[in-house]
Design a protein around this motif. Sequence first.
Motif, PDB file in Angstrom:
ATOM      1  N   LEU A  54       0.806  -1.213   0.000  1.00  0.00           N
ATOM      2  CA  LEU A  54       0.000   0.000   0.000  1.00  0.00           C
ATOM      3  C   LEU A  54       0.845   1.272   0.000  1.00  0.00           C
ATOM      4  N   GLU A  55       2.123   1.110   0.322  1.00  0.00           N
ATOM      5  CA  GLU A  55       3.013   2.271   0.306  1.00  0.00           C
ATOM      6  C   GLU A  55       3.140   2.860  -1.095  1.00  0.00           C
ATOM      7  N   PHE A  56       2.723   2.097  -2.120  1.00  0.00           N
ATOM      8  CA  PHE A  56       2.873   2.620  -3.484  1.00  0.00           C
ATOM      9  C   PHE A  56       2.042   3.882  -3.689  1.00  0.00           C
ATOM     10  N   TRP A  57       0.978   4.072  -2.882  1.00  0.00           N
ATOM     11  CA  TRP A  57       0.223   5.319  -2.981  1.00  0.00           C
ATOM     12  C   TRP A  57       1.087   6.502  -2.529  1.00  0.00           C
ATOM     13  N   LYS A  58       1.970   6.249  -1.552  1.00  0.00           N
ATOM     14  CA  LYS A  58       2.895   7.304  -1.121  1.00  0.00           C
ATOM     15  C   LYS A  58       3.957   7.543  -2.191  1.00  0.00           C
ATOM     16  N   TRP A  59       4.412   6.442  -2.811  1.00  0.00           N
ATOM     17  CA  TRP A  59       5.421   6.586  -3.863  1.00  0.00           C
ATOM     18  C   TRP A  59       4.889   7.432  -5.023  1.00  0.00           C
ATOM     19  N   SER A  60       3.571   7.344  -5.245  1.00  0.00           N
ATOM     20  CA  SER A  60       2.971   8.094  -6.360  1.00  0.00           C
ATOM     21  C   SER A  60       2.427   9.450  -5.918  1.00  0.00           C
ATOM     22  N   ASN A  61       2.884   9.900  -4.726  1.00  0.00           N
ATOM     23  CA  ASN A  61       2.502  11.219  -4.195  1.00  0.00           C
ATOM     24  C   ASN A  61       1.005  11.350  -3.954  1.00  0.00           C
ATOM     25  N   LYS A  62       0.399  10.263  -3.530  1.00  0.00           N
ATOM     26  CA  LYS A  62      -1.029  10.285  -3.197  1.00  0.00           C
ATOM     27  C   LYS A  62      -1.200   9.800  -1.754  1.00  0.00           C
ATOM     28  N   THR A  63      -0.549  10.513  -0.850  1.00  0.00           N
ATOM     29  CA  THR A  63      -0.577  10.140   0.563  1.00  0.00           C
ATOM     30  C   THR A  63      -1.992  10.186   1.126  1.00  0.00           C
ATOM     31  N   TYR A  64      -2.830  11.098   0.617  1.00  0.00           N
ATOM     32  CA  TYR A  64      -4.193  11.226   1.115  1.00  0.00           C
ATOM     33  C   TYR A  64      -4.998   9.950   0.816  1.00  0.00           C
ATOM     34  N   ILE A  65      -4.726   9.304  -0.323  1.00  0.00           N
ATOM     35  CA  ILE A  65      -5.410   8.043  -0.638  1.00  0.00           C
ATOM     36  C   ILE A  65      -4.909   6.936   0.290  1.00  0.00           C
ATOM     37  N   TYR A  66      -3.611   6.901   0.519  1.00  0.00           N
ATOM     38  CA  TYR A  66      -3.040   5.920   1.444  1.00  0.00           C
ATOM     39  C   TYR A  66      -3.672   6.057   2.831  1.00  0.00           C
ATOM     40  N   SER A  67      -3.844   7.297   3.274  1.00  0.00           N
ATOM     41  CA  SER A  67      -4.411   7.542   4.607  1.00  0.00           C
ATOM     42  C   SER A  67      -5.838   7.030   4.714  1.00  0.00           C
ATOM     43  N   LEU A  68      -6.620   7.157   3.635  1.00  0.00           N
ATOM     44  CA  LEU A  68      -7.998   6.667   3.657  1.00  0.00           C
ATOM     45  C   LEU A  68      -8.041   5.143   3.717  1.00  0.00           C
ATOM     46  N   TYR A  69      -7.179   4.488   2.923  1.00  0.00           N
ATOM     47  CA  TYR A  69      -7.100   3.031   2.995  1.00  0.00           C
ATOM     48  C   TYR A  69      -6.702   2.591   4.403  1.00  0.00           C
ATOM     49  N   GLU A  70      -5.705   3.241   4.966  1.00  0.00           N
ATOM     50  CA  GLU A  70      -5.226   2.904   6.302  1.00  0.00           C
ATOM     51  C   GLU A  70      -6.340   3.071   7.332  1.00  0.00           C
ATOM     52  N   GLN A  71      -7.098   4.174   7.194  1.00  0.00           N
ATOM     53  CA  GLN A  71      -8.200   4.432   8.111  1.00  0.00           C
ATOM     54  C   GLN A  71      -9.296   3.376   7.966  1.00  0.00           C
ATOM     55  N   TYR A  72      -9.601   3.008   6.732  1.00  0.00           N
ATOM     56  CA  TYR A  72     -10.639   2.003   6.481  1.00  0.00           C
ATOM     57  C   TYR A  72     -10.267   0.650   7.086  1.00  0.00           C
ATOM     58  N   TYR A  73      -9.054   0.165   6.817  1.00  0.00           N
ATOM     59  CA  TYR A  73      -8.648  -1.147   7.314  1.00  0.00           C
ATOM     60  C   TYR A  73      -8.533  -1.160   8.837  1.00  0.00           C
ATOM     61  N   GLU A  74      -7.970  -0.105   9.391  1.00  0.00           N
ATOM     62  CA  GLU A  74      -7.813  -0.039  10.845  1.00  0.00           C
ATOM     63  C   GLU A  74      -9.177  -0.012  11.531  1.00  0.00           C
ATOM     64  N   ASN A  75     -10.117   0.708  10.935  1.00  0.00           N
ATOM     65  CA  ASN A  75     -11.452   0.846  11.526  1.00  0.00           C
ATOM     66  C   ASN A  75     -12.266  -0.442  11.412  1.00  0.00           C
ATOM     67  N   THR A  76     -12.023  -1.212  10.342  1.00  0.00           N
ATOM     68  CA  THR A  76     -12.901  -2.325   9.999  1.00  0.00           C
ATOM     69  C   THR A  76     -12.411  -3.681  10.479  1.00  0.00           C
ATOM     70  N   PHE A  77     -11.106  -3.868  10.601  1.00  0.00           N
ATOM     71  CA  PHE A  77     -10.540  -5.199  10.754  1.00  0.00           C
ATOM     72  C   PHE A  77     -11.150  -5.981  11.909  1.00  0.00           C
ATOM     73  N   THR A  78     -11.250  -5.359  13.077  1.00  0.00           N
ATOM     74  CA  THR A  78     -11.771  -6.076  14.241  1.00  0.00           C
ATOM     75  C   THR A  78     -13.273  -6.298  14.143  1.00  0.00           C
ATOM     76  N   ALA A  79     -13.999  -5.263  13.720  1.00  0.00           N
ATOM     77  CA  ALA A  79     -15.463  -5.361  13.639  1.00  0.00           C
ATOM     78  C   ALA A  79     -15.899  -6.366  12.577  1.00  0.00           C
ATOM     79  N   TRP A  80     -15.142  -6.469  11.500  1.00  0.00           N
ATOM     80  CA  TRP A  80     -15.476  -7.387  10.409  1.00  0.00           C
ATOM     81  C   TRP A  80     -15.299  -8.842  10.845  1.00  0.00           C
ATOM     82  N   ASP A  81     -14.215  -9.102  11.584  1.00  0.00           N
ATOM     83  CA  ASP A  81     -13.991 -10.427  12.162  1.00  0.00           C
ATOM     84  C   ASP A  81     -13.807 -11.507  11.098  1.00  0.00           C
ATOM     85  N   GLY A  82     -13.372 -11.124   9.901  1.00  0.00           N
ATOM     86  CA  GLY A  82     -13.110 -12.105   8.853  1.00  0.00           C
ATOM     87  C   GLY A  82     -14.335 -12.799   8.314  1.00  0.00           C
ATOM     88  N   ASP A  83     -15.516 -12.233   8.500  1.00  0.00           N
ATOM     89  CA  ASP A  83     -16.770 -12.874   8.101  1.00  0.00           C
ATOM     90  C   ASP A  83     -17.227 -12.346   6.737  1.00  0.00           C
TER      91      ASP A  83
END
Length: 408
Positions: A283-312
């Motif tokens: 996912l760091e490739f978004w930073k490599w392409s100077n799109k840090t704001y997109i990377y931050s949204l992905y990071e926020q989404y996964y961090e927010n969802t991972f536990t609540a989703w529970d792999g279901d």
Amino acid sequence: MDDTNKRCLVCEDKSNGRNFGAQTCESCKAYFRRNAHRFEEYECKNDNKCTVSLLTRTFCRACRLKKCFDVGMREDWIMSDSERNARKLRLKKRQKLEENDTKNDCSQQSYDSLSDSSSNSDLSIKSLSNDKSNSLVVYKNLENNLFNDDNDCDLSEFLIFSVPKSITDYNNCFNEKEFSYLNELLSATQHLQRNFIPIVTTESTNLETIFTFILNKGESDMSKMITVCNNLRAFKTISDDNQICLLKIGLLQMILLRSIDIYDKHTNSWCAFKDNESMKINLEFWKWSNKTYIYSLYEQYYENTFTAWDGDPIIIDMLMVILLFNPNRNNLTDKVVVKLQRNIYVYLLRRYLTIKYQSEIEAKKRLLVLMKSLKIVENLGLIQATNYINHRNQPQSDLKLMNEVCSI
């Protein structure tokens, strides 16, 4: 929803549900949790050709563990000792809250009043308001509570008209109408599920190579998403023009939502697969392409969802349909009908969570987190669509769906 006849994908013993991403028995669940990190240590004396069954599963540790991975069990979903202890503390706290607050126990929900609400198994708006004695849970100001940007949304704002039937077990707890909707959804999304872990065939740091792979995969995945939509009765009853309104941007957002299924939090990367090719994408490739704001949204989404989703995967399937039926799409005319369908699937998700975790408090908490994740995905989809349109040199003839969907 009845798991009584399902079998473990590893040894064919009776399954106790999905564990670490795959349908398994309690024995294989425990075996994988204890030994997943030892994959390189175990060796098979039979050239990895041992048969793993209920009778032979203890004969070869290497082949049993290999089959665990082959059927889709994921090592990154195993909780550490500290995480397990924290979960036990949360469970004890939750049980104490439930014992002291039984008057707010909302586990006695029913969907029975909907059985005669309309023809062709379609739910009607009338069924949401007429029968106050035996009705669907109605959310007060649903969009303001679950789809806003306020992270301190108060779940006590939910308005519940009645609580006719208590949930006593996980099996056979959905009534005919609820099961009809859930069964239709599971059938519609069956072709999206996978029972294997793709082997990485390519790992690239070249931005052009990565973007090309992502766009081609996105084009392929959009066709699969359209198939899902066309297998939903509620979607087919909407006019063609309104279907197009829902699919524009909606298809892209649905794909972004499902990206969590190929995300590995330990390596912070996707294992994206298309046809016979699989690429590891950091996912760091978004930073490599100077799109840090997109990377931050992905990071926020996964961090927010991972536990609540529970792999279901069922939770992701329902979130995907909630995302599809967005009444705020541009040029949409059937807003009331679309809004109703979204409310129905939000209700089903909450029922599913309540049944799965046997706790209304836990269901409320997870539902709120998941709805916040949808808001992140909606924003991410709009940004990605705009980014695609603004940075393409010219419309690509082999990306017809991508061009159409991203043209806001």
